[in-house]
Enzyme design. Structure first.
Site: not given
Length: 322
Positions: A13, A94-95, A119, A205, A254
């Protein structure tokens, strides 16, 4: 064909922008087909949203995540259709880890599109808007940042922690808004060159994402996961995993754990990579690559001419031809 020194990385993102990938969509059938496939899954015209929607709509987390996943997969398919060299290792920020797993054969694209939409929704709803914040800290070492965040968390009884170790001297912190602001002041006093609040709506996170992790664990339980055909470096531990059930657990962990991006890139280098292709919109990861290891060659694929030149250059560098 493959290049035993080539790695692919996939952005998370922050790389989305209205109007992105217009030229790639026009030139590559694989890009058009991928967005059509994603639109069928989600029940709305994703491509129209990217080209004609407002940036605020694109920045909604449950929209951003499937849009970025689809963008990365679309460019990967265009790369393959252009006879681009196959990487020997992948990673995603991440994503982007979900994008990497799709492109490595670990997740089906249609499953992943629906999963990352959920998510994003889970992450957004875990913390009410305004109660969480994130900030980029520039020019301090990891140990100092961790220590100050720990001190602020203890004295404030709130959550604040380092969540993205993006490159040496570039770390993102996140947590409760008041604790993040207190940490920013302390980090500036400790010598941070800059401390920049980020325009996000949730503290990703952090431990505050535990409820989102629990919901993701339920959503992912029945999603088929296969052993990736290309190794994928995971954010949580900067290691590759072949066991589908361990991959499933890492994807859940994660969501509330720090992104160890510097370590992920070090793992890629330790596997012999000398060239890194950023497969997605923007050039955020290309910039981090240069900060982490200046010896790495870096390529970005968003523009068709960049993709074509990268295919040609990397083929030439390995002495291979179509």
């Amino acid at each position: 064909m493959s290049d035993n020194t080539l790695a692919f990385v996939f952005p998370g993102q922050g790389s989305q922008k209205a109007g992105m990938l217009a030229a790639a969509h026009e030139r590559f059938a694989a890009v058009r087909d991928t967005f059509a496939e994603a639109s069928d899954v989600l029940g709305y015209n994703m491509w129209d949203l990217i080209q004609n929607g407002e940036q605020d709509a694109l920045n909604m987390t449950e929209t951003t995540q499937p849009v970025l996943l689809s963008s990365s997969v679309a460019l990967w398919r265009a790369w393959q259709a252009s006879s681009g060299a196959s990487p020997v290792i992948m990673a995603g920020h991440s994503l982007g880890e979900f994008s990497a797993l799709v492109c490595a054969g670990g997740l089906e694209f249609t499953d992943a599109v629906q999963l990352v939409r959920l998510r994003g929704s889970f992450m957004q709803s875990a913390v009410p808007v305004g109660e969480g914040a994130m900030a980029a800290i520039i020019g301090l070492d990891d140990e100092t940042i961790n220590g100050i965040c720990d001190d602020v968390a203890q004295t404030s009884s709130q959550v604040v922690s380092a969540v993205n170790f993006n490159s040496p001297g570039q770390v993102v912190i996140a947590g409760h808004t008041a604790a993040v602001n207190q940490a920013i002041d302390a980090l500036k006093a400790a010598g941070a060159k800059r401390a920049l609040p980020l325009p996000v709506s949730a503290p990703f996170h952090t431990a505050l994402m535990q409820p989102a992790g629990e919901r993701l664990a339920q959503a992912i339980a029945d999603i088929p996961i296969a052993q990736p055909t290309i190794p994928v470096v995971h954010n949580v531990n900067a290691a590759c995993e072949s066991d589908p059930e361990k991959i499933r657990a890492l994807l859940v962990e994660q969501i509330y754990s720090p992104v160890q991006w510097t370590r992920c890139m070090q793992t890629i280098v330790s596997r012999g990579a000398t060239a890194v292709v950023e497969c997605g919109p923007g050039k955020v990861l290309s910039g981090l690559t240069r900060r982490i290891d200046k010896s790495l060659s870096s390529y970005a694929l968003e523009e068709p001419d960049d993709l074509s030149s990268a295919v040609a250059e990397l083929d030439q560098s390995t002495g291979e031809s179509e």
